[in-house]
Design an enzyme around this catalytic site. Structure first.
Site: not given
Ligand code: SAH
Length: 454
Positions: A23, A225, A248, A270, A301-303, A306, A331, A382
């Site tokens: 070692v 997400p 956001d 927001k 967030g997400g795509d 979308i 998404t 939403m």
């Molecule tokens: N562009 C995003 C959607 C934006 S609209 C996408 O592709 O996912 C915002 C909505 O997305 C929210 O009101 C909710 O319905 C959904 N959302 C986003 N992130 C989420 C999550 N981690 N879990 C559940 N719903 C989610």
């Protein structure tokens, strides 16, 4: 942070290693690479140590450890197989305020040795703070595998250019852009790997003389997400090269952690009780920053395509002739589906899936007739505040009130919650979850019973 990572310059400095076995040999090998002046104390030495002594690389002392041995040392390593001796060494070092590493006993040490990936002068050190050395080792192996061997040569080359770059580019941003060009230059990397100095010079001269791309650009990036692991590799690269990140509320903290540290962050979401920044202002921010020559990432967030209003932001850039590109994201429907164990399609239950906005008021009325049809899955974005309307309309248009529904709150994050029931209960279930949440309607929801895993 339990430990501060440091890289120590040990060249010519006295270091004491206590122990003469296998070692200790490993530690000695490492210290010798740094050019340390290595003294080794043990009651018995392996043949390798004898060899090192013959070649003058180490000084051996065949004796029991005594505290006086660490006088004037910069670093001490206790690497014997005797816990009591190691402890003694550690205490002696502590008394003299000399950093001490104790092999296999991080708790008794004032420094721990990281796992390292050596591409000198580039050096990567990984530590689990002594809690999970195997994890650190596995990580090291992964990093070893992805980092080309020639990286060190590239780093050394960059080092030789630093002063010139400083002289030629007065702004930090310019310098960074220049370096990014250097480090992304595959041919230069290959030339350096081939040790073709003349060609490397030539390529480098060309880099210095061509203009730095000054036009800003905007990259629309989907952050996924929540779980940062769901960010794409391309998305990651983009947020690590950005001058400015405009994001956001839906972008998770975990993803924001991955943004380049000195990038400017502009929050346009927001916050509870406050209104969000109007879309026109967001468009304006993107435009202005890009016009100032910045590399802007619009992180969503997400795509982004979308329910993300991505298109509107790009239209604004298009009109101003600002270059842009788009990196897709996972998404919410995909993320929530996977992490809740609810497949969106299934050979027996759903031949199609529909992503629907629950913001019915803003979008006129939905085609409820079609939405209520059998053999499909509906995913409402939403939709929380409209849950009552969704329930009522689907039933009115012929969907069975026993149709399974699930609401997924904060899907894919560690705070994910899923509640499920029947369509008849939808409006009540909606009061149990908070935003952001998705509503999934369809027979596939029943599969969660067996497929949930997260
Ligand atoms: N562009 C995003 C959607 C934006 S609209 C996408 O592709 O996912 C915002 C909505 O997305 C929210 O009101 C909710 O319905 C959904 N959302 C986003 N992130 C989420 C999550 N981690 N879990 C559940 N719903 C989610």
């Amino acid at each position: 942070m339990d430990y501060l990572p440091l890289f120590c310059q040990l060249r010519g400095k006295a270091c004491l290693l206590v122990g003469g076995g296998e070692v200790a040999e490993r530690k000695a090998r490492l210290l010798l690479k740094t050019g340390a002046n290595l003294r080794v104390c043990a009651t018995h030495f392996s043949p390798q140590f004898q060899l090192w002594q013959q070649t003058g690389e180490v000084t051996l002392t065949e004796a029991h450890f005594s505290p006086g041995m660490i006088d004037e040392c910069w670093l001490v390593i206790a690497a014997t197989d005797n816990e009591r001796v190691n402890q003694q060494v550690s205490e002696a070092a502590e008394a003299q305020r000399i950093f001490c590493n104790v092999v296999d006993a991080p708790e008794g040490a004032s420094v721990i040795m990281p796992s390292i990936v050596d591409r000198s002068p580039l050096m990567i050190a990984i530590s689990s703070g002594g809690t999970a050395p195997v994890m650190a080792r596995l990580l090291r192996e992964k990093i070893e595998a992805i980092l080309p061997q020639h990286l060190g040569k590239m780093a050394a080359w960059a080092g030789s250019l630093r002063q010139r770059v400083k002289d030629q580019f007065s702004e930090m941003g310019q310098r960074r852009r220049f370096w990014e060009k250097v480090f992304n230059h595959d041919r230069l990397a290959q030339t350096l790997a081939n040790q073709d100095a003349a060609q490397a010079e030539k390529l480098t001269e060309a880099l210095f003389s061509e203009p730095l791309e000054h036009k800003g650009e905007v990259v629309l990036v989907g952050a996924g997400p929540g779980d940062a692991g769901l960010l794409t590799l391309k998305g990651l690269q983009q947020i690590q090269q950005a001058d400015i990140v405009v994001y956001d509320r839906l972008v998770s903290d975990e993803v924001m952690e991955l943004v380049r540290r000195d990038a400017e962050r502009i929050f346009v979401g927001k916050r509870a009780g406050f209104h969000c920044v109007p879309q026109e202002s967001i468009n304006q921010i993107l435009l202005e920053q890009a016009q100032r020559g910045k590399r802007v990432v619009r992180l969503k967030g997400g795509d982004p395509f979308i329910f993300g209003r991505g298109a509107e932001e790009l239209e604004a850039l298009l009109n101003a002739d600002i270059p842009f590109s788009v990196v897709p994201g996972i998404t919410a429907a995909s993320g929530c589906s996977a992490y809740s164990g609810i497949p969106l399609t299934h050979r027996d239950y759903a031949q199609s899936v529909r992503l629907v906005t629950g913001h019915v008021q803003n979008n006129g009325s939905l085609d409820w007739e079609n939405l209520a049809a059998e053999k499909q899955t509906l995913v409402f974005y939403m939709g929380l505040s409209q849950a009552g309307e969704i329930q009522q309309q689907l039933i009115a248009h012929g969907m069975e009130s026993t149709m399974p529904v699930a609401l997924v709150e904060r899907g894919t994050s560690t705070q994910q919650r899923v509640v499920s029931g029947t369509l008849a209960e939808l409006s009540t279930l909606a009061t149990e979850v908070s935003s952001p949440a998705l509503i999934i309607v369809g027979r596939v929801v029943a599969l969660r019973e067996r497929l949930r895993w997260f």
